[in-house]
Design an enzyme around this catalytic site. Structure first.
Site, PDB file in Angstrom:
ATOM      1  N   TYR A  70      52.396  44.747  49.258  1.00 50.28           N
ATOM      2  CA  TYR A  70      53.020  45.702  48.352  1.00 50.28           C
ATOM      3  C   TYR A  70      52.313  45.798  47.002  1.00 50.28           C
ATOM      4  CZ  TYR A  70      56.892  46.546  51.562  1.00 50.28           C
ATOM      5  OH  TYR A  70      57.649  46.944  52.634  1.00 50.28           O
ATOM      6  N   ASN A 118      65.711  48.978  53.885  1.00 44.94           N
ATOM      7  CA  ASN A 118      65.639  50.213  54.657  1.00 44.94           C
ATOM      8  C   ASN A 118      64.946  50.050  56.012  1.00 44.94           C
ATOM      9  OD1 ASN A 118      63.081  49.928  53.657  1.00 44.94           O
ATOM     10  ND2 ASN A 118      63.005  51.879  52.570  1.00 44.94           N
ATOM     11  N   HIS A 160      58.952  49.592  57.347  1.00 44.92           N
ATOM     12  CA  HIS A 160      57.885  50.119  56.481  1.00 44.92           C
ATOM     13  C   HIS A 160      56.873  50.779  57.404  1.00 44.92           C
ATOM     14  CE1 HIS A 160      54.642  50.423  53.575  1.00 44.92           C
ATOM     15  NE2 HIS A 160      53.869  49.911  54.512  1.00 44.92           N
ATOM     16  N   GLU A 213      46.638  47.497  55.725  1.00 46.53           N
ATOM     17  CA  GLU A 213      47.820  46.715  56.089  1.00 46.53           C
ATOM     18  C   GLU A 213      47.644  46.023  57.441  1.00 46.53           C
ATOM     19  OE1 GLU A 213      50.989  49.591  55.571  1.00 46.53           O
ATOM     20  OE2 GLU A 213      50.759  49.546  53.402  1.00 46.53           O
TER      21      GLU A 213
HETATM   22  P1  CMP Z   1      58.699  50.688  51.902  1.00 49.35           P
HETATM   23  O1  CMP Z   1      58.378  51.882  52.690  1.00 49.35           O
HETATM   24  O2  CMP Z   1      58.563  49.350  52.554  1.00 49.35           O
HETATM   25  O3  CMP Z   1      57.792  50.707  50.585  1.00 49.35           O
HETATM   26  C1  CMP Z   1      58.163  50.056  49.405  1.00 49.35           C
HETATM   27  C2  CMP Z   1      59.562  49.531  49.451  1.00 49.35           C
HETATM   28  O4  CMP Z   1      60.139  49.272  48.194  1.00 49.35           O
HETATM   29  C3  CMP Z   1      60.457  50.612  50.053  1.00 49.35           C
HETATM   30  O5  CMP Z   1      60.199  50.785  51.396  1.00 49.35           O
HETATM   31  C4  CMP Z   1      61.813  50.071  49.698  1.00 49.35           C
HETATM   32  O6  CMP Z   1      62.229  49.027  50.553  1.00 49.35           O
HETATM   33  C5  CMP Z   1      61.525  49.500  48.320  1.00 49.35           C
HETATM   34  N1  CMP Z   1      61.904  50.473  47.285  1.00 49.35           N
HETATM   35  C6  CMP Z   1      61.322  51.624  46.964  1.00 49.35           C
HETATM   36  N2  CMP Z   1      61.967  52.237  45.968  1.00 49.35           N
HETATM   37  C7  CMP Z   1      62.992  51.417  45.647  1.00 49.35           C
HETATM   38  C8  CMP Z   1      64.019  51.488  44.699  1.00 49.35           C
HETATM   39  N3  CMP Z   1      64.132  52.522  43.862  1.00 49.35           N
HETATM   40  N4  CMP Z   1      64.901  50.467  44.667  1.00 49.35           N
HETATM   41  C9  CMP Z   1      64.796  49.429  45.489  1.00 49.35           C
HETATM   42  N5  CMP Z   1      63.820  49.300  46.430  1.00 49.35           N
HETATM   43  C10 CMP Z   1      62.941  50.293  46.500  1.00 49.35           C
END
Ligand code: CMP
Length: 142
Positions: free
Chosen positions: A43, A106, A109, A120
């Site tokens: 990340y 969520n 990724h 990645e």
């Molecule tokens: P991902 O696609 O894994 O890429 C970055 C991750 O950061 C994203 O999914 C979320 O899990 C997290 N993320 C992105 N924006 C936010 C936010 N505003 N608040 C909390 N987590 C976030």
């Protein structure tokens, strides 16, 4: 990548089934708990953002499943299957829309470009881990 909590919620099969049903091809798969260092590399683009520390803590907290998924337009398709990053904006029918109530958690990724995918994949897999297999179905699904 299938994030922490999906294993605990017994939703791994649900997520992988959606990838398979789409007709995409899983070429590598690994169950692993990521070190903080590996999360920070994964990340790196988010370093400095408000959610970065929580994100690294969360991703390193329990096992993830990392995968290499192939197919025509696999990146665009995986991102459609995943749905919007924000849990409230993810459409029903997508993985996040159906199962995510919290944006950080969520579920999945998905790499956003060929360059990120290459970077990645290189964090988790060597060339010897990636299986290019054929079942003769290419005519119908990819
Ligand atoms: P991902 O696609 O894994 O890429 C970055 C991750 O950061 C994203 O999914 C979320 O899990 C997290 N993320 C992105 N924006 C936010 C936010 N505003 N608040 C909390 N987590 C976030």
């Amino acid at each position: 990548m299938i994030k922490p909590g999906v294993l605990q919620r017994r939703l791994v099969g649900e997520v992988i089934t959606r990838i398979e049903r789409k007709g995409l091809k899983i070429q590598a798969l690994k169950l692993m708990t990521m070190t903080r260092k590996l999360c920070e590399r994964q990340y790196a683009e988010h370093k400095g953002k408000a959610f970065y520390d929580d994100l690294v803590n969360y991703i390193s907290s329990a096992p993830c499943i990392t995968m290499v998924v192939a197919g025509e337009e696999a990146i665009a398709m995986m991102r459609k299957l995943a749905g919007a990053t924000n849990a409230a904006e993810a459409e029903p029918g997508t993985i996040r829309g159906d199962f995510a109530a919290v944006t950080q958690k969520n579920l999945v990724h998905a790499s956003d470009s060929p360059a990120s995918a290459a970077r990645e994949i290189g964090l988790f897999f060597g060339p010897e881990d990636i299986q290019d297999w054929s079942d003769g179905n290419e005519t119908w699904v990819v």
